[in-house]
Design a protein around this motif. Structure first.
Motif, PDB file in Angstrom:
ATOM      1  N   SER A 217      -1.255  38.590  -2.398  1.00  0.00           N
ATOM      2  CA  SER A 217      -1.271  37.202  -1.963  1.00  0.00           C
ATOM      3  C   SER A 217      -0.386  37.082  -0.722  1.00  0.00           C
ATOM      4  O   SER A 217       0.832  37.284  -0.802  1.00  0.00           O
ATOM      5  N   GLY A 218      -1.009  36.797   0.416  1.00  0.00           N
ATOM      6  CA  GLY A 218      -0.257  36.719   1.665  1.00  0.00           C
ATOM      7  C   GLY A 218      -0.230  35.304   2.213  1.00  0.00           C
ATOM      8  O   GLY A 218      -1.266  34.644   2.311  1.00  0.00           O
ATOM      9  N   LEU A 219       0.948  34.831   2.586  1.00  0.00           N
ATOM     10  CA  LEU A 219       1.111  33.506   3.176  1.00  0.00           C
ATOM     11  C   LEU A 219       1.822  33.642   4.517  1.00  0.00           C
ATOM     12  O   LEU A 219       2.946  34.148   4.591  1.00  0.00           O
ATOM     13  N   SER A 220       1.159  33.219   5.570  1.00  0.00           N
ATOM     14  CA  SER A 220       1.760  33.163   6.899  1.00  0.00           C
ATOM     15  C   SER A 220       1.864  31.700   7.305  1.00  0.00           C
ATOM     16  O   SER A 220       0.842  31.020   7.426  1.00  0.00           O
ATOM     17  N   ALA A 221       3.081  31.218   7.508  1.00  0.00           N
ATOM     18  CA  ALA A 221       3.315  29.809   7.818  1.00  0.00           C
ATOM     19  C   ALA A 221       3.950  29.683   9.199  1.00  0.00           C
ATOM     20  O   ALA A 221       4.990  30.297   9.476  1.00  0.00           O
ATOM     21  N   ILE A 222       3.315  28.898  10.054  1.00  0.00           N
ATOM     22  CA  ILE A 222       3.886  28.582  11.365  1.00  0.00           C
ATOM     23  C   ILE A 222       4.217  27.098  11.367  1.00  0.00           C
ATOM     24  O   ILE A 222       3.316  26.253  11.304  1.00  0.00           O
TER      25      ILE A 222
ATOM     26  N   ILE B  32       3.548  37.958  -0.646  1.00  0.00           N
ATOM     27  CA  ILE B  32       4.196  38.285   0.624  1.00  0.00           C
ATOM     28  C   ILE B  32       4.116  37.067   1.538  1.00  0.00           C
ATOM     29  O   ILE B  32       3.018  36.587   1.838  1.00  0.00           O
ATOM     30  N   SER B  33       5.266  36.562   1.974  1.00  0.00           N
ATOM     31  CA  SER B  33       5.307  35.358   2.813  1.00  0.00           C
ATOM     32  C   SER B  33       6.123  35.614   4.068  1.00  0.00           C
ATOM     33  O   SER B  33       7.178  36.260   4.012  1.00  0.00           O
ATOM     34  N   VAL B  34       5.622  35.085   5.179  1.00  0.00           N
ATOM     35  CA  VAL B  34       6.372  35.106   6.427  1.00  0.00           C
ATOM     36  C   VAL B  34       6.387  33.697   6.991  1.00  0.00           C
ATOM     37  O   VAL B  34       5.335  33.053   7.114  1.00  0.00           O
ATOM     38  N   ASN B  35       7.579  33.206   7.328  1.00  0.00           N
ATOM     39  CA  ASN B  35       7.758  31.848   7.836  1.00  0.00           C
ATOM     40  C   ASN B  35       8.234  31.880   9.286  1.00  0.00           C
ATOM     41  O   ASN B  35       9.309  32.415   9.586  1.00  0.00           O
ATOM     42  N   HIS B  36       7.421  31.299  10.170  1.00  0.00           N
ATOM     43  CA  HIS B  36       7.782  31.168  11.584  1.00  0.00           C
ATOM     44  C   HIS B  36       8.486  29.818  11.746  1.00  0.00           C
ATOM     45  O   HIS B  36       7.851  28.757  11.662  1.00  0.00           O
ATOM     46  N   ILE B  37       9.777  29.868  12.013  1.00  0.00           N
ATOM     47  CA  ILE B  37      10.572  28.648  12.043  1.00  0.00           C
ATOM     48  C   ILE B  37      11.091  28.368  13.454  1.00  0.00           C
ATOM     49  O   ILE B  37      11.840  27.420  13.676  1.00  0.00           O
ATOM     50  N   ALA B  38      10.687  29.173  14.434  1.00  0.00           N
ATOM     51  CA  ALA B  38      11.167  29.016  15.809  1.00  0.00           C
ATOM     52  C   ALA B  38      10.066  29.438  16.767  1.00  0.00           C
ATOM     53  O   ALA B  38       9.135  30.152  16.387  1.00  0.00           O
ATOM     54  N   PRO B  39      10.147  29.009  18.033  1.00  0.00           N
ATOM     55  CA  PRO B  39       9.122  29.381  19.020  1.00  0.00           C
ATOM     56  C   PRO B  39       9.124  30.883  19.303  1.00  0.00           C
ATOM     57  O   PRO B  39      10.115  31.583  19.095  1.00  0.00           O
TER      58      PRO B  39
ATOM     59  N   SER C 208       7.116  25.677  16.382  1.00  0.00           N
ATOM     60  CA  SER C 208       7.132  27.137  16.581  1.00  0.00           C
ATOM     61  C   SER C 208       6.019  27.543  17.549  1.00  0.00           C
ATOM     62  O   SER C 208       5.198  28.419  17.246  1.00  0.00           O
ATOM     63  N   ARG C 209       5.995  26.935  18.700  1.00  0.00           N
ATOM     64  CA  ARG C 209       4.927  27.156  19.675  1.00  0.00           C
ATOM     65  C   ARG C 209       4.968  28.592  20.210  1.00  0.00           C
ATOM     66  O   ARG C 209       6.010  29.249  20.211  1.00  0.00           O
ATOM     67  N   SER C 210       3.799  29.037  20.675  1.00  0.00           N
ATOM     68  CA  SER C 210       3.636  30.383  21.244  1.00  0.00           C
ATOM     69  C   SER C 210       3.956  31.485  20.245  1.00  0.00           C
ATOM     70  O   SER C 210       4.317  32.599  20.631  1.00  0.00           O
ATOM     71  N   SER C 211       3.833  31.183  18.954  1.00  0.00           N
ATOM     72  CA  SER C 211       4.041  32.197  17.926  1.00  0.00           C
ATOM     73  C   SER C 211       2.710  32.854  17.564  1.00  0.00           C
ATOM     74  O   SER C 211       1.636  32.285  17.767  1.00  0.00           O
ATOM     75  N   LYS C 212       2.807  34.065  16.996  1.00  0.00           N
ATOM     76  CA  LYS C 212       1.628  34.825  16.601  1.00  0.00           C
ATOM     77  C   LYS C 212       1.838  35.402  15.204  1.00  0.00           C
ATOM     78  O   LYS C 212       2.911  35.945  14.927  1.00  0.00           O
ATOM     79  N   THR C 213       0.802  35.284  14.371  1.00  0.00           N
ATOM     80  CA  THR C 213       0.896  35.849  13.017  1.00  0.00           C
ATOM     81  C   THR C 213      -0.450  36.443  12.624  1.00  0.00           C
ATOM     82  O   THR C 213      -1.506  35.866  12.916  1.00  0.00           O
TER      83      THR C 213
ATOM     84  N   GLY D  75       9.937  36.701   4.464  1.00  0.00           N
ATOM     85  CA  GLY D  75      10.527  36.960   5.767  1.00  0.00           C
ATOM     86  C   GLY D  75      10.647  35.658   6.538  1.00  0.00           C
ATOM     87  O   GLY D  75       9.656  34.935   6.709  1.00  0.00           O
ATOM     88  N   ASN D  76      11.843  35.341   6.972  1.00  0.00           N
ATOM     89  CA  ASN D  76      12.110  34.111   7.723  1.00  0.00           C
ATOM     90  C   ASN D  76      12.488  34.446   9.162  1.00  0.00           C
ATOM     91  O   ASN D  76      13.518  35.087   9.412  1.00  0.00           O
ATOM     92  N   LEU D  77      11.619  34.043  10.101  1.00  0.00           N
ATOM     93  CA  LEU D  77      11.897  34.229  11.524  1.00  0.00           C
ATOM     94  C   LEU D  77      12.594  32.973  12.016  1.00  0.00           C
ATOM     95  O   LEU D  77      11.967  31.968  12.321  1.00  0.00           O
ATOM     96  N   LEU D  78      13.921  33.049  12.062  1.00  0.00           N
ATOM     97  CA  LEU D  78      14.751  31.855  12.209  1.00  0.00           C
ATOM     98  C   LEU D  78      14.952  31.424  13.656  1.00  0.00           C
ATOM     99  O   LEU D  78      15.215  30.245  13.905  1.00  0.00           O
ATOM    100  N   GLU D  79      14.862  32.375  14.599  1.00  0.00           N
ATOM    101  CA  GLU D  79      15.157  32.058  15.987  1.00  0.00           C
ATOM    102  C   GLU D  79      14.106  32.676  16.910  1.00  0.00           C
ATOM    103  O   GLU D  79      13.350  33.571  16.519  1.00  0.00           O
ATOM    104  N   SER D  80      14.080  32.199  18.139  1.00  0.00           N
ATOM    105  CA  SER D  80      13.054  32.602  19.102  1.00  0.00           C
ATOM    106  C   SER D  80      13.065  34.099  19.377  1.00  0.00           C
ATOM    107  O   SER D  80      14.104  34.757  19.307  1.00  0.00           O
ATOM    108  N   ASP D  81      11.865  34.613  19.688  1.00  0.00           N
ATOM    109  CA  ASP D  81      11.680  36.004  20.102  1.00  0.00           C
ATOM    110  C   ASP D  81      12.069  36.999  19.017  1.00  0.00           C
ATOM    111  O   ASP D  81      12.525  38.108  19.313  1.00  0.00           O
TER     112      ASP D  81
END
Length: 264
Positions: free
Chosen positions: A160-165, A132-139, A169-174, A105-111
């Motif tokens: 296997s879970g990977l959460s990447a900020i 399972i991977s989630v990538n925070h790429i924006a604030p 990507s400030r003010s993000s939560k995972t 899962g790629n979170l490409l833009e804010s909010d």
């Protein structure tokens, strides 16, 4: 809601103001969704293509649900999410085989928000690995990962879970949560949560629990007239059936119940 079948490479161009309901045919490859879509999207059978990409545009509210019954040995799903969209993703796996499944899962833009829910059962020599991977790429992006599994009868299950900020990507939560219930000494459950953080102004956490079936729960149920087999089946249903919250059709919920029961 009207049930609309999607049976080709999809690009929805006309969006109704009310919530919509799409059922995806097995032949669909990739999906490009329009801005502002409010919909439930059901994959009652996973597409033939073992590498599926779903592009979610801005301002969307979606529930995307997958039922894995007969799935290739290797399979990957990628969801790209743009700004101010909220995605709830449900993956119910009650297949019987050796399986390596990947989700990105790629979170490409804010909010943007992506919540992932997985239930899986490994039994009768199944060997299943979920990456399972989630990538925070924006604030100001948010993600939650919930993986629940049961393994029995020489089954092996790996979460296997990977959460990447990423930096910026400030003010993000995972958050990650993985739980595997192991029925017997011949079975093996492994949970491997990983946090990769390159930004300071964030919130991140993970929890992982792997353990045998609760003896007290088992004793309580058997003391009230259930056989041990019936008690274990009831406990398993309680552990895995919450995944049905992601499926709105009663016949699909009934099918999930039948799949769990047959595999038990």
């Amino acid at each position: 809601m009207e049930r609309v079948l999607l049976n080709q490479q999809l690009e929805i161009k006309n969006v109704a103001s009310d919530k919509q309901y799409f059922v995806v045919d097995q032949g669909v490859g990739s999906i490009k969704l329009p801005v502002g879509l409010n919909a439930d999207i059901l994959f009652p059978v996973l597409p033939i293509n073992p590498n599926i990409t779903i592009d979610v545009e801005k301002d969307s509210i979606l529930t995307i649900s997958f039922l894995a019954k007969d799935i290739p040995a290797e399979y990957k799903i990628t969801i790209n999410v743009k700004g101010n969209s909220k995605i709830e993703t449900f993956f119910a796996d009650f297949s019987s085989k050796k399986l390596r499944f990947s989700f990105v899962g790629n979170l490409l833009e804010s909010d943007s928000t992506l919540n992932w829910h997985l239930s899986s059962l490994a039994a009768s020599n199944d060997n299943k690995t979920f990456d399972i991977s989630v990538n925070h790429i924006a604030p100001r992006t948010y993600a939650r990962m919930d993986n629940y599994g049961v393994c029995k009868d020489n089954g092996k299950l790996v979460f296997s879970g990977l959460s990447a900020i990423y930096n910026g990507s400030r003010s993000s939560k995972t958050h990650q949560n993985s739980k595997i219930m192991v029925f017997d000494s011949l079975s093996n459950g492994i949970a491997k949560p990983i946090l990769k953080i390159d930004e300071n102004d964030i919130e991140a956490s993970h929890a992982a629990v792997v353990g045998k079936i609760n003896d007290e729960h088992l004793f309580y149920l058997t003391s009230r007239g259930l056989t041990e087999s019936e008690a274990k089946q009831l406990i398993t249903f309680g552990y895995l059936k919450p995944i049905m919250n992601g499926f709105i059709e009663e016949d699909i919920k009934g099918e999930i119940s039948s799949l769990i029961e047959r595999r038990m």
